[in-house]
Design a protein around this motif. Sequence first.
Motif, PDB file in Angstrom:
ATOM      1  N   UNK A 298     -10.539   1.397 -42.867  1.00  0.00           N
ATOM      2  CA  UNK A 298     -10.202   0.735 -40.835  1.00  0.00           C
ATOM      3  C   UNK A 298      -8.934  -0.670 -41.321  1.00  0.00           C
ATOM      4  N   UNK A 299      -7.908  -0.461 -40.704  1.00  0.00           N
ATOM      5  CA  UNK A 299      -6.707  -1.309 -41.258  1.00  0.00           C
ATOM      6  C   UNK A 299      -6.202  -1.389 -39.793  1.00  0.00           C
ATOM      7  N   UNK A 300      -6.014  -2.853 -40.196  1.00  0.00           N
ATOM      8  CA  UNK A 300      -5.313  -3.429 -38.799  1.00  0.00           C
ATOM      9  C   UNK A 300      -4.057  -3.912 -38.285  1.00  0.00           C
ATOM     10  N   UNK A 301      -3.749  -3.913 -37.181  1.00  0.00           N
ATOM     11  CA  UNK A 301      -2.595  -3.346 -36.942  1.00  0.00           C
ATOM     12  C   UNK A 301      -1.569  -5.087 -36.934  1.00  0.00           C
ATOM     13  N   UNK A 302      -0.564  -4.866 -37.853  1.00  0.00           N
ATOM     14  CA  UNK A 302       0.718  -6.103 -38.151  1.00  0.00           C
ATOM     15  C   UNK A 302       1.416  -6.599 -36.817  1.00  0.00           C
ATOM     16  N   UNK A 303       1.324  -7.486 -36.772  1.00  0.00           N
ATOM     17  CA  UNK A 303       2.283  -7.677 -35.128  1.00  0.00           C
ATOM     18  C   UNK A 303       3.057  -8.210 -36.152  1.00  0.00           C
ATOM     19  N   UNK A 304       3.533  -8.237 -36.745  1.00  0.00           N
ATOM     20  CA  UNK A 304       4.951  -9.314 -37.129  1.00  0.00           C
ATOM     21  C   UNK A 304       6.282  -7.684 -37.407  1.00  0.00           C
ATOM     22  N   UNK A 305       5.663  -6.401 -37.188  1.00  0.00           N
ATOM     23  CA  UNK A 305       7.036  -5.372 -37.164  1.00  0.00           C
ATOM     24  C   UNK A 305       7.369  -5.145 -38.219  1.00  0.00           C
ATOM     25  N   UNK A 306       5.954  -5.398 -39.343  1.00  0.00           N
ATOM     26  CA  UNK A 306       6.510  -4.971 -40.929  1.00  0.00           C
ATOM     27  C   UNK A 306       5.599  -3.701 -41.225  1.00  0.00           C
ATOM     28  N   UNK A 307       5.040  -2.765 -40.368  1.00  0.00           N
ATOM     29  CA  UNK A 307       4.051  -2.272 -40.895  1.00  0.00           C
ATOM     30  C   UNK A 307       4.646  -1.008 -40.453  1.00  0.00           C
ATOM     31  N   UNK A 308       4.775   0.582 -40.647  1.00  0.00           N
ATOM     32  CA  UNK A 308       5.502   1.657 -39.979  1.00  0.00           C
ATOM     33  C   UNK A 308       4.219   2.282 -40.159  1.00  0.00           C
ATOM     34  N   UNK A 309       4.034   3.269 -39.041  1.00  0.00           N
ATOM     35  CA  UNK A 309       2.962   4.463 -38.918  1.00  0.00           C
ATOM     36  C   UNK A 309       3.489   5.640 -38.314  1.00  0.00           C
ATOM     37  N   UNK A 310       3.654   6.159 -38.981  1.00  0.00           N
ATOM     38  CA  UNK A 310       4.355   7.940 -39.298  1.00  0.00           C
ATOM     39  C   UNK A 310       3.143   8.615 -38.439  1.00  0.00           C
ATOM     40  N   UNK A 311       2.667  10.167 -37.389  1.00  0.00           N
ATOM     41  CA  UNK A 311       1.905  10.162 -37.092  1.00  0.00           C
ATOM     42  C   UNK A 311       2.714  11.956 -36.873  1.00  0.00           C
ATOM     43  N   UNK A 312       1.714  12.213 -37.690  1.00  0.00           N
ATOM     44  CA  UNK A 312       2.811  14.311 -37.286  1.00  0.00           C
ATOM     45  C   UNK A 312       2.322  14.797 -37.212  1.00  0.00           C
ATOM     46  N   UNK A 313       2.105  16.473 -35.596  1.00  0.00           N
ATOM     47  CA  UNK A 313       0.955  17.178 -35.199  1.00  0.00           C
ATOM     48  C   UNK A 313       0.784  17.840 -37.113  1.00  0.00           C
ATOM     49  N   UNK A 314       1.413  18.076 -38.314  1.00  0.00           N
ATOM     50  CA  UNK A 314       1.211  18.483 -39.306  1.00  0.00           C
ATOM     51  C   UNK A 314       1.748  18.215 -40.687  1.00  0.00           C
ATOM     52  N   UNK A 315       0.523  18.101 -41.823  1.00  0.00           N
ATOM     53  CA  UNK A 315       1.598  17.531 -43.084  1.00  0.00           C
ATOM     54  C   UNK A 315       2.683  18.327 -43.486  1.00  0.00           C
ATOM     55  N   UNK A 316       3.206  17.873 -44.178  1.00  0.00           N
ATOM     56  CA  UNK A 316       5.183  17.995 -44.894  1.00  0.00           C
ATOM     57  C   UNK A 316       4.492  18.854 -45.806  1.00  0.00           C
ATOM     58  N   UNK A 317       5.553  19.363 -45.887  1.00  0.00           N
ATOM     59  CA  UNK A 317       5.255  20.634 -47.520  1.00  0.00           C
ATOM     60  C   UNK A 317       5.995  19.876 -49.106  1.00  0.00           C
ATOM     61  N   UNK A 318       5.012  20.339 -49.263  1.00  0.00           N
ATOM     62  CA  UNK A 318       5.859  20.017 -50.309  1.00  0.00           C
ATOM     63  C   UNK A 318       7.226  20.673 -51.210  1.00  0.00           C
ATOM     64  N   UNK A 319       8.156  19.658 -51.634  1.00  0.00           N
ATOM     65  CA  UNK A 319       8.998  19.937 -52.436  1.00  0.00           C
ATOM     66  C   UNK A 319       8.934  21.289 -53.311  1.00  0.00           C
ATOM     67  N   UNK A 320      10.237  22.137 -53.211  1.00  0.00           N
ATOM     68  CA  UNK A 320       9.777  23.114 -54.496  1.00  0.00           C
ATOM     69  C   UNK A 320      11.046  22.975 -55.444  1.00  0.00           C
TER      70      UNK A 320
END
Length: 320
Positions: A298-320
Motif C-alpha cells: 500500500x503506497x500513498x499517492x504523491x500530491x507533488x507530481x514527483x511520482x509516476x504510475x504506468x499502467x499497461x494491459x500486459x507486461x513488457x517483453x524482455x529485451x533479446x
Amino acid sequence: MTASPQPTPESNILGNFASVVGLFGAALFFTGWIYRWSYFYCFQLNVITLDLPVESFFIVPLQVFLGDGWTIVKSAIAFLLTSLAIYHTLWLVNSINKTIATKIYRINRLWRLSAGTRGLSLLHRFLKSWQRFNVNRYNSIKLLRSLVDEIIIVGWVLLVLFWSAYHQGIADARRDAGENSSLPAVALIAKQDNIALGRKLDDDTLRSSGKGFKAIGDLGLFTDLSNTDYNHTRISKEKFQKLQQQEGNKLTPEQLLEKSKEPRVWRLLLERGNWIYLFPALTKEEQKDPQARPPVMAIQQSQSGDQLLIISPAPSQPSK
C-alpha cells in the motif's frame, strides 16, 4: 361513512413490481458484497476499509453469474437446484404439519374412547376444540404461515447467493494473483526518499537500502522483500529445467541461469482513497500451493507530481 376504495389491478401490478425490484436489488447488493469480501480477503484486505462505491456492488454480480460460459452453466444449475430445494422444503414442512395434525387427531380419538375421569374429559374437550379450530378465519395465523414459507424461500436464496459469490470471489482472486491475471501490469517510479523498496533507475543492480526510514512491526517482511528480487527479474524453474534438458551440454550454468530469467510482473490491485495497492504476481510454481498469497504493498499517492504510475494491459517483453 364511505367505503374505502378497492385497489385496482393496475395498482396491484405496480405494487408487486416495486416489491420484486426491491428484493432483486437487495439480492444483488448482498451478492456483490460477499463477492468483494471474499475477493479482497485473499489479498488480506478488508472490504469495509476500502471505501468502495455502493453502486459497484450492484454491478459485481454480473461477474458472479455471467462471467463466462461455464459460469453461466453453473448459475443455471444453481437456480434449478435452488428451486427444487425450496419446493421440497416447503413440501416437507407441510407434510410434517399434516403428520402432527393426524397424530393429534388419533390421540384425541383414543382419549375420547377411554375418557372416564373429569381430568381426561376436560383434556378431551380441549383437544377437540383445538382440532376444530379453523386457522383460515384469522389473518394473523395466515400471516404466520406465510412468513414461515417466505423465510424458507429467502433462506435458500441467500444461502445459494452466498456460496456462489464466495467461491467465485476466491476463484477470481486466485486467477488475478497469478500469471494469467486480468489486472493491469504496472510500474511505479518515485523519488528515492518516498519509497523504501525498489531499485535505482541509474543502477538496477542496487536495491534500496532503506536508509533514512524507521519501522514498526515485523521487520522480517521488509527484509524478505529487500533480499528477494521483486523488482527486476526472477529465475523460472520450469524454464531452467527445460533448457537444461535441451541445451545442458552446450551452455554453461551461468548461461542457463541468464536464459531462464523472466521479468517479475507487478499488478495493480486497487487505486482508492489516495492509496495504490500493488502486488507481485505469483509464479506458476507458487500457484500450485492453494494457500499461496502475494504480499500487497500500500503506497500513498504523491500530491507533488514527483511520482509516476504506468499502467499497461500486459507486461513488457524482455529485451533479446
